[in-house]
Scaffold this motif. Sequence first.
Motif, PDB file in Angstrom:
ATOM      1  N   GLN A  96      57.350 -36.165  24.476  1.00 46.83           N
ATOM      2  CA  GLN A  96      58.293 -35.625  23.465  1.00 46.83           C
ATOM      3  C   GLN A  96      57.620 -35.693  22.084  1.00 46.83           C
ATOM      4  O   GLN A  96      58.180 -36.232  21.125  1.00 46.83           O
ATOM      5  N   ALA A  97      56.383 -35.183  22.050  1.00 47.70           N
ATOM      6  CA  ALA A  97      55.552 -35.324  20.845  1.00 47.70           C
ATOM      7  C   ALA A  97      55.823 -34.228  19.831  1.00 47.70           C
ATOM      8  O   ALA A  97      54.939 -33.465  19.456  1.00 47.70           O
ATOM      9  N   ALA A  98      57.054 -34.173  19.384  1.00 42.91           N
ATOM     10  CA  ALA A  98      57.400 -33.194  18.351  1.00 42.91           C
ATOM     11  C   ALA A  98      58.742 -33.529  17.755  1.00 42.91           C
ATOM     12  O   ALA A  98      59.591 -34.117  18.431  1.00 42.91           O
ATOM     13  N   GLN A  99      58.934 -33.165  16.508  1.00 40.73           N
ATOM     14  CA  GLN A  99      60.284 -33.149  15.961  1.00 40.73           C
ATOM     15  C   GLN A  99      60.609 -31.695  15.672  1.00 40.73           C
ATOM     16  O   GLN A  99      61.216 -31.050  16.498  1.00 40.73           O
ATOM     17  N   CYS A 100      60.121 -31.107  14.605  1.00 45.27           N
ATOM     18  CA  CYS A 100      60.406 -29.683  14.389  1.00 45.27           C
ATOM     19  C   CYS A 100      59.453 -28.833  15.228  1.00 45.27           C
ATOM     20  O   CYS A 100      59.766 -27.704  15.564  1.00 45.27           O
ATOM     21  N   GLY A 101      58.296 -29.369  15.526  1.00 44.55           N
ATOM     22  CA  GLY A 101      57.339 -28.698  16.406  1.00 44.55           C
ATOM     23  C   GLY A 101      56.502 -27.607  15.759  1.00 44.55           C
ATOM     24  O   GLY A 101      55.693 -26.965  16.432  1.00 44.55           O
ATOM     25  N   TYR A 102      56.675 -27.370  14.472  1.00 43.30           N
ATOM     26  CA  TYR A 102      55.975 -26.248  13.843  1.00 43.30           C
ATOM     27  C   TYR A 102      54.465 -26.446  13.845  1.00 43.30           C
ATOM     28  O   TYR A 102      53.707 -25.494  13.947  1.00 43.30           O
ATOM     29  N   LEU A 104      52.843 -28.074  16.077  1.00 44.43           N
ATOM     30  CA  LEU A 104      52.442 -28.387  17.436  1.00 44.43           C
ATOM     31  C   LEU A 104      51.295 -27.514  17.933  1.00 44.43           C
ATOM     32  O   LEU A 104      50.405 -27.988  18.642  1.00 44.43           O
ATOM     33  N   MET A 107      48.036 -28.964  16.929  1.00 42.43           N
ATOM     34  CA  MET A 107      47.784 -30.227  17.626  1.00 42.43           C
ATOM     35  C   MET A 107      47.313 -29.969  19.060  1.00 42.43           C
ATOM     36  O   MET A 107      46.332 -30.552  19.519  1.00 42.43           O
ATOM     37  N   CYS A 135      51.108 -32.970   9.849  1.00 41.73           N
ATOM     38  CA  CYS A 135      52.436 -33.035  10.450  1.00 41.73           C
ATOM     39  C   CYS A 135      53.362 -33.703   9.455  1.00 41.73           C
ATOM     40  O   CYS A 135      53.168 -34.874   9.120  1.00 41.73           O
ATOM     41  N   ARG A 136      54.343 -32.999   8.964  1.00 40.26           N
ATOM     42  CA  ARG A 136      55.214 -33.545   7.926  1.00 40.26           C
ATOM     43  C   ARG A 136      56.364 -34.351   8.507  1.00 40.26           C
ATOM     44  O   ARG A 136      56.816 -35.304   7.902  1.00 40.26           O
ATOM     45  N   CYS A 137      56.863 -33.950   9.662  1.00 41.45           N
ATOM     46  CA  CYS A 137      57.908 -34.738  10.313  1.00 41.45           C
ATOM     47  C   CYS A 137      57.327 -36.087  10.731  1.00 41.45           C
ATOM     48  O   CYS A 137      58.058 -37.014  11.026  1.00 41.45           O
TER      49      CYS A 137
ATOM     50  N   GLY B  58      64.782 -30.060  14.013  1.00 43.84           N
ATOM     51  CA  GLY B  58      63.740 -30.913  14.568  1.00 43.84           C
ATOM     52  C   GLY B  58      64.263 -32.327  14.766  1.00 43.84           C
ATOM     53  O   GLY B  58      63.569 -33.204  15.258  1.00 43.84           O
ATOM     54  N   ARG B 187      64.153 -33.181  25.253  1.00 43.94           N
ATOM     55  CA  ARG B 187      64.601 -31.960  24.594  1.00 43.94           C
ATOM     56  C   ARG B 187      63.994 -30.741  25.277  1.00 43.94           C
ATOM     57  O   ARG B 187      62.784 -30.681  25.455  1.00 43.94           O
ATOM     58  N   ILE B 190      61.303 -28.598  23.153  1.00 44.32           N
ATOM     59  CA  ILE B 190      59.890 -28.977  23.082  1.00 44.32           C
ATOM     60  C   ILE B 190      59.105 -28.261  24.189  1.00 44.32           C
ATOM     61  O   ILE B 190      57.957 -27.836  24.002  1.00 44.32           O
ATOM     62  N   MET B 193      58.342 -24.917  22.838  1.00 44.40           N
ATOM     63  CA  MET B 193      57.355 -24.951  21.747  1.00 44.40           C
ATOM     64  C   MET B 193      55.931 -25.015  22.286  1.00 44.40           C
ATOM     65  O   MET B 193      55.041 -24.344  21.770  1.00 44.40           O
ATOM     66  N   TYR B 200      61.272 -20.158  16.287  1.00 44.10           N
ATOM     67  CA  TYR B 200      61.492 -20.269  14.853  1.00 44.10           C
ATOM     68  C   TYR B 200      61.888 -18.939  14.227  1.00 44.10           C
ATOM     69  O   TYR B 200      61.603 -17.869  14.757  1.00 44.10           O
ATOM     70  N   TYR B 379      63.735 -31.260   5.663  1.00 46.26           N
ATOM     71  CA  TYR B 379      63.970 -32.536   4.981  1.00 46.26           C
ATOM     72  C   TYR B 379      64.885 -32.389   3.770  1.00 46.26           C
ATOM     73  O   TYR B 379      64.788 -33.164   2.813  1.00 46.26           O
TER      74      TYR B 379
END
Lengths: 154, 724
Positions: A96-102, A104, A107, A135-137, B58, B187, B190, B193, B200, B379
């Motif tokens: 689950q290596a993402a929050q917003c995933g943008y 990704l 990465m 990665c900002r998240c 996110g 999730r 993900i 993604m 998006y 944020y």
Amino acid sequence: MKEPVILHVNGKSHTINVDPSTPLLYVLRNQLSLNGPKYGCGLQQCGACMVLLNGKAQPSCMMPVASAKEHTVTTLEGLSQNDKLHPVQQAFVEEQAAQCGYCLNGMVITAVSLLNENPHPDDKAIRDSLHLSLCRCSSHARIVRAIKRAAKTV
Amino acid sequence: MTGCLTIGFSLGGFSYGYSSPFGQELPESLKRNPNINAWLEVLANGNVRVFTGKLELGQGISTAIAQVAAEELDMQMEKVEVILAETGRTPDEGYTAGSGSIEHSAMAVRYASAAAREKLLQLAASKLNTPVEQLNIENGKVGIKSGNHTLTFGDLLQGKQITDEVHLPVTLKPKEQYRLVGKAIPRADIGWMVKGEPVYVQDLRFPGMVHARVVRPPAYDAKLLKLDEQYVQKNVEGLLKIVKNGSFLGVIAEDEYQAIQGQKLMRESCTWSASSLLPSTGETNLKDYLINLPVESERVREQGKITSDNFTHHAQYFKPYIMHGSIGPSCAVAFRDKDMLHVWTHSQGVYPLREALSKMLNLPLENIHVKGVPGSGCYGHNGADDVAADAALLAIAYPGKHIRLQWSREDEHGWEPYGSAMIMEVAANLDNAGKINDWKYEVWSDSHGTRPGGRAENLLVAHYLERPFIPKSGGFSGGAYRNAEPYYAIPNQQVDAHFFKGPLRVSSLRSLGAYANIFATESFIDELAEKAGKDPYEFRLMHLEDERAKDVIRKLRELTKGQQTIEGTGIGIAFSRYKNSASYCAVAAKVAVDTKEGTVQVQKMWAAIDSGEAINSDGLKNQTEGGMIQSASWTLREQVKFDDHHITSTDWASYPIFRFNDVPDVEVAVLNRPQEEPEGAGEAVQGPASAAIANAVYYACGKRIRDLPILPHKIKSEANDKKG
């Protein structure tokens, strides 16, 4: 001035009529409707636009499309084979290596490139390879874990 | 009163548990939208479609909401789909902000789903001529416990939706029976993604879609004097339209790169008026400049009486302007289709945006349709609403085609509303036992909220139009004193807030004033602990009355037990309860300081978090891990810089943030309390993380840094040396 450019992307060849100075990113996203590489800065500072060029991670936001024409381009979409996820993609899902995933895309592409060269990277090698990727998240910890996990299965 | 009384009893092996009506309260959004079908629909294929007025940012809210619905309806996660905020389709839940999505939207969905369950059971009972207590609900079917005959939701509803209103009491599923809620359910998004599936707003594509860019002025108040339109027309292939409205400039082209070239040429061929100067006096003087601005003041708290001016200790702290810094610059698609305007946006509030657009464009609300689509992490209030407004203007000027407007990195960095710079002054008295007797706190800040909120003048572009909307000063000021009141038991307290109108554009950034207030408070608490000769854990514990607060601190101590520090390293801790009413969080940071170079390496961070009932334990962990690292980046790297004219932090080189080699190892312990109210966790850790780092730096090298960010030259400077 538009001219025909031949690109090899994700195993297929395309002839695209485009201004040859257009950065590769916009051709992939718009002419080829791919979502993998993303616009993050257009300055090669953030890594969101990474693609594999002959198996090596490269930013695509400043590279003129014409200079990609002799090469093999692989995007996120081209990593899975017959609906089966690439081990790196699978590992990102499992961790689950993402929050917003943008971020990704950058990465995953960098990780694939790294593991192509160094199948057993340590923490330092992983972090160093990701020096271009922001990665900002701040999912960094999970991203590193995902890459370590993928390294075990590649 | 937190938690609810749960009574469980069994009838024929089937357990009911219901919450006492005295403990239940319907969430606000549910009270405003009481019909069950406002929140969920049963589809022909047996799936359930859930509507939320919130947006996925996110933070994992779309998954958490699906979990809650699937739990109450006893369905599989895969059979529940979630529709995100959209005007005319989902409930209006205002803004996805303030860590309120779990507390408000997910709980509304919980009650509505539970009420739907009750209705479905009643329908089945009547159809099967069997009492409800003998029925079983599972996987979208209702049947008799001991029998074979089942009815699907479709059979029961016969193509209709459940339109009943939700009224108390509602029979919620007993928590002991949970299969999904509280677990680390992965999730689904993900999975999309990693494959590059369109997720998006940046990925939207429509037939015949065209591309646009905008040109912003060189300064906040510069006006457009001249544009050489002909030059641009001649030199941009595929140019479709130049849009000029007052000082607003946009260019539309067939192809995205053509729009980018158009933007560049437009910049080169326009002239602007002179503008007023920004106070670019360098970073140390920004604090002096701001604290001397005229202010409006508010007494936030007065408790007991502070009788003396002779304080044991006092200190001043500073936080600079910091930016959201979304990795994906803001983007929107707009389409003027005859008399309708459609906007696709990652705005955190589609309904307030629609209202603001209606006023700006002089279009009736019913002619505007705004659909929320996830963008990159925001944020808080970043450029999302503004780019939507820009796109709407372009669409009105160029109807009949979908227009995709992408802000550049420079647009986003230079024009997004920042988190306000803040100054905090704290003074306190200790009694003979080393307990805090008096606490005097003052905070200086600009607004922490200038979201559209239905007002045209809060949209960036509205100030620049031919007929401009003039921004009024002020905005949400309450954010400045978020967590300015200490959570500690201190008999005499005085908290004052002073609001100034600063030079840069500001609005809500994750945790609002809490980040700076907790940085100041928790740094100061450590300074007091030292004066009192007490251990930082003990000093905090002795001033807290809330057991849940004490528990996270004790848990943190347990997590860090056995940690050793060598010369040049230090461990610091901090605690806060977000808004003094939401999540509890205690953080520890271990840093290594090189006093010669002034560099600080954060080696590891720990957090213990109590968010009440955890809906998705992994989501909680994810938000807390990420929040700590983001806060570490703010604390050690970030400040928005500007010159006489405008912002100079326009890319990642001029506004550096943490990169992979800066990131610490992280460890998070979640204290799950299923019987307590669920709280959001997105903003709980930022404040304590910053103070934990500042405190750790002090232990590592004896330097007490009170002005953020903690930069190398401040470590090297004599002025910060341990002197008291």
